[in-house]
Motif scaffolding. Sequence first.
Motif, mmCIF file in Angstrom:
data_model
loop_
_atom_site.group_PDB
_atom_site.id
_atom_site.type_symbol
_atom_site.label_atom_id
_atom_site.label_comp_id
_atom_site.label_asym_id
_atom_site.label_seq_id
_atom_site.Cartn_x
_atom_site.Cartn_y
_atom_site.Cartn_z
ATOM 1 N N ALA A 69 0.797 -1.228 0.000
ATOM 2 C CA ALA A 69 0.000 0.000 0.000
ATOM 3 C C ALA A 69 0.831 1.279 0.000
ATOM 4 C CB ALA A 69 -0.946 -0.009 1.200
ATOM 5 N N THR A 70 1.837 1.368 0.865
ATOM 6 C CA THR A 70 2.581 2.621 0.990
ATOM 7 C C THR A 70 3.313 2.982 -0.299
ATOM 8 O OG1 THR A 70 2.894 2.162 3.349
ATOM 9 C CG2 THR A 70 4.296 3.854 2.346
ATOM 10 N N LEU A 71 4.022 2.020 -0.872
ATOM 11 C CA LEU A 71 4.803 2.297 -2.075
ATOM 12 C C LEU A 71 3.910 2.653 -3.255
ATOM 13 C CD1 LEU A 71 7.545 2.444 -3.452
ATOM 14 C CD2 LEU A 71 7.403 -0.031 -3.879
ATOM 15 N N VAL A 72 2.804 1.940 -3.411
ATOM 16 C CA VAL A 72 1.918 2.258 -4.532
ATOM 17 C C VAL A 72 1.262 3.618 -4.324
ATOM 18 C CG1 VAL A 72 -0.232 1.171 -3.689
ATOM 19 C CG2 VAL A 72 0.246 1.262 -6.132
ATOM 20 N N SER A 73 1.026 4.006 -3.061
ATOM 21 C CA SER A 73 0.505 5.348 -2.780
ATOM 22 C C SER A 73 1.484 6.418 -3.256
ATOM 23 C CB SER A 73 0.241 5.491 -1.279
ATOM 24 O OG SER A 73 -0.133 6.806 -0.955
ATOM 25 N N GLU A 74 2.778 6.235 -2.965
ATOM 26 C CA GLU A 74 3.794 7.193 -3.406
ATOM 27 C C GLU A 74 3.876 7.237 -4.925
ATOM 28 O OE1 GLU A 74 7.408 6.095 -1.503
ATOM 29 O OE2 GLU A 74 6.679 6.486 0.515
ATOM 30 N N LEU A 75 3.778 6.085 -5.547
ATOM 31 C CA LEU A 75 3.853 6.019 -7.009
ATOM 32 C C LEU A 75 2.686 6.766 -7.641
ATOM 33 C CD1 LEU A 75 4.724 2.885 -9.077
ATOM 34 C CD2 LEU A 75 2.689 4.184 -9.642
ATOM 35 N N ILE A 76 1.497 6.557 -7.105
ATOM 36 C CA ILE A 76 0.316 7.218 -7.667
ATOM 37 C C ILE A 76 0.409 8.732 -7.482
ATOM 38 C CG2 ILE A 76 -2.180 7.507 -7.385
ATOM 39 C CD1 ILE A 76 -2.268 4.473 -6.703
ATOM 40 N N GLN A 77 0.898 9.177 -6.324
ATOM 41 C CA GLN A 77 1.035 10.609 -6.091
ATOM 42 C C GLN A 77 2.041 11.238 -7.048
ATOM 43 O OE1 GLN A 77 0.944 11.945 -1.763
ATOM 44 N NE2 GLN A 77 1.156 9.721 -1.502
ATOM 45 N N ALA A 78 3.102 10.504 -7.401
ATOM 46 C CA ALA A 78 4.070 11.026 -8.378
ATOM 47 C C ALA A 78 3.409 11.187 -9.739
ATOM 48 C CB ALA A 78 5.273 10.087 -8.468
ATOM 49 N N ARG A 80 3.597 9.847 -12.699
ATOM 50 C CA ARG A 80 4.288 9.871 -13.989
ATOM 51 C C ARG A 80 4.224 8.506 -14.685
ATOM 52 N NH1 ARG A 80 9.664 13.554 -13.711
ATOM 53 N NH2 ARG A 80 9.344 13.262 -15.950
ATOM 54 N N PHE A 81 3.004 8.067 -14.932
ATOM 55 C CA PHE A 81 2.799 6.779 -15.606
ATOM 56 C C PHE A 81 1.591 6.893 -16.537
ATOM 57 C CE2 PHE A 81 0.567 6.782 -11.556
ATOM 58 C CZ PHE A 81 -0.713 6.371 -11.894
ATOM 59 N N GLU A 82 1.593 6.057 -17.561
ATOM 60 C CA GLU A 82 0.472 6.003 -18.492
ATOM 61 C C GLU A 82 -0.620 5.069 -17.976
ATOM 62 O OE1 GLU A 82 1.999 4.716 -22.232
ATOM 63 O OE2 GLU A 82 3.544 6.274 -22.308
ATOM 64 N N LEU A 128 -6.612 2.248 -3.952
ATOM 65 C CA LEU A 128 -5.848 3.399 -4.448
ATOM 66 C C LEU A 128 -5.661 3.323 -5.961
ATOM 67 C CD1 LEU A 128 -3.125 3.552 -1.651
ATOM 68 C CD2 LEU A 128 -5.010 5.163 -1.987
ATOM 69 N N THR A 129 -5.383 2.123 -6.449
ATOM 70 C CA THR A 129 -5.168 1.942 -7.883
ATOM 71 C C THR A 129 -6.422 2.259 -8.681
ATOM 72 O OG1 THR A 129 -3.475 0.245 -7.507
ATOM 73 C CG2 THR A 129 -4.550 0.253 -9.652
ATOM 74 N N LEU A 130 -7.558 1.854 -8.174
ATOM 75 C CA LEU A 130 -8.810 2.012 -8.917
ATOM 76 C C LEU A 130 -9.421 3.395 -8.774
ATOM 77 C CD1 LEU A 130 -10.428 -1.439 -8.053
ATOM 78 C CD2 LEU A 130 -9.398 -0.775 -10.235
ATOM 79 N N THR A 131 -9.178 4.074 -7.644
ATOM 80 C CA THR A 131 -9.908 5.318 -7.364
ATOM 81 C C THR A 131 -9.050 6.577 -7.401
ATOM 82 O OG1 THR A 131 -9.586 5.183 -4.953
ATOM 83 C CG2 THR A 131 -11.487 4.024 -5.888
ATOM 84 N N ARG A 132 -7.718 6.436 -7.432
ATOM 85 C CA ARG A 132 -6.856 7.614 -7.347
ATOM 86 C C ARG A 132 -5.920 7.773 -8.542
ATOM 87 N NH1 ARG A 132 -9.759 10.203 -3.487
ATOM 88 N NH2 ARG A 132 -10.326 8.702 -1.851
ATOM 89 N N THR A 133 -6.228 7.097 -9.635
ATOM 90 C CA THR A 133 -5.341 7.161 -10.798
ATOM 91 C C THR A 133 -6.008 7.804 -12.018
ATOM 92 O OG1 THR A 133 -6.000 4.933 -11.470
ATOM 93 C CG2 THR A 133 -4.033 5.122 -10.079
ATOM 94 N N GLU A 134 -7.169 8.410 -11.821
ATOM 95 C CA GLU A 134 -7.878 9.090 -12.914
ATOM 96 C C GLU A 134 -8.145 8.143 -14.084
ATOM 97 O OE1 GLU A 134 -5.294 12.392 -13.677
ATOM 98 O OE2 GLU A 134 -6.184 13.602 -12.072
ATOM 99 N N GLY A 135 -8.572 6.922 -13.755
ATOM 100 C CA GLY A 135 -8.932 5.963 -14.789
ATOM 101 C C GLY A 135 -7.777 5.228 -15.421
ATOM 102 N N ARG A 136 -6.572 5.384 -14.870
ATOM 103 C CA ARG A 136 -5.399 4.733 -15.475
ATOM 104 C C ARG A 136 -4.969 3.472 -14.735
ATOM 105 N NH1 ARG A 136 -0.988 9.059 -15.115
ATOM 106 N NH2 ARG A 136 -2.215 9.698 -13.293
ATOM 107 N N GLY A 137 -5.760 3.022 -13.767
ATOM 108 C CA GLY A 137 -5.362 1.878 -12.957
ATOM 109 C C GLY A 137 -6.236 0.667 -13.187
#
Length: 269
Positions: A69-78, A80-82, A128-137
Amino acid sequence: MTGLATILGATGFVGRRLQARLTAEGWDVYAPAKGDKSLFGRDMGVVFYCAGLTADYDRRPFDTVEAHATLVSELIQAGRFEQLIYLSSTRLYDGQAAAELDETSPLLFDVADPRRVYDLSKALGENLTLTRTEGRGAVARLANVYDWEPEAPGFLSEWLIEAARTRDLRLDSSPHVARDYIHLDDVIAALIAMSEKPAQGIVNVASGDLTANGEIANIFLQAGWHVDFSRDISPAPPPRSDNARLLALGVTPAPVKDVVRRYLEGLKA
């Protein structure tokens, strides 16, 4: 489809095979070392989030939360992914009061059970992946993945590896234990298919069938192996994972008994 791919957990069981497959298909693969936070400052393309703990999650609960959870949270906040494909597990279905579950089924957990740290942390990573990635997760819920490469984890993997050493097998389990098994190559095919068709939500990467140890043991017996089990218990089977979404992606997992049969034929050749 090819492009830039970032694999977190590239030294793990799934990550290694995924990196080899993507590289062979012409992807530009970036596999940062564990703990390398510099990745958040660069473009990551399609992120395959393969990091996580399995067998030792109960002994390392805080590392489990960090990885799931923690690492993926940091990744999503950054950001910079498609696309982000988060690897979770159909283990989240264990203990649910249903014979069959699909990806839309609500999940219930006992938060006072210390062993639920795995399920709860994976569920948070999924959220976090489904709800915080603006449809990219998207989330890939993996069933029991097996292979016979050296040190492949899991009961069936260890069974197959041992079969290459001896034809007299003593297994620490029961013939009545049933699981949904999917081969590693089918998992890799599923992950790549998900990258080619974004916005899939949750996908059960599973065979869709439960196979008992005794059924697999019969394949070994027919091929000339001797199999004994140390226990004779009949636990309640886990819910069956509906895999219609996986089939819709064009991935049809090979039945475990067929794969085991071919593997044993190769050992005898």
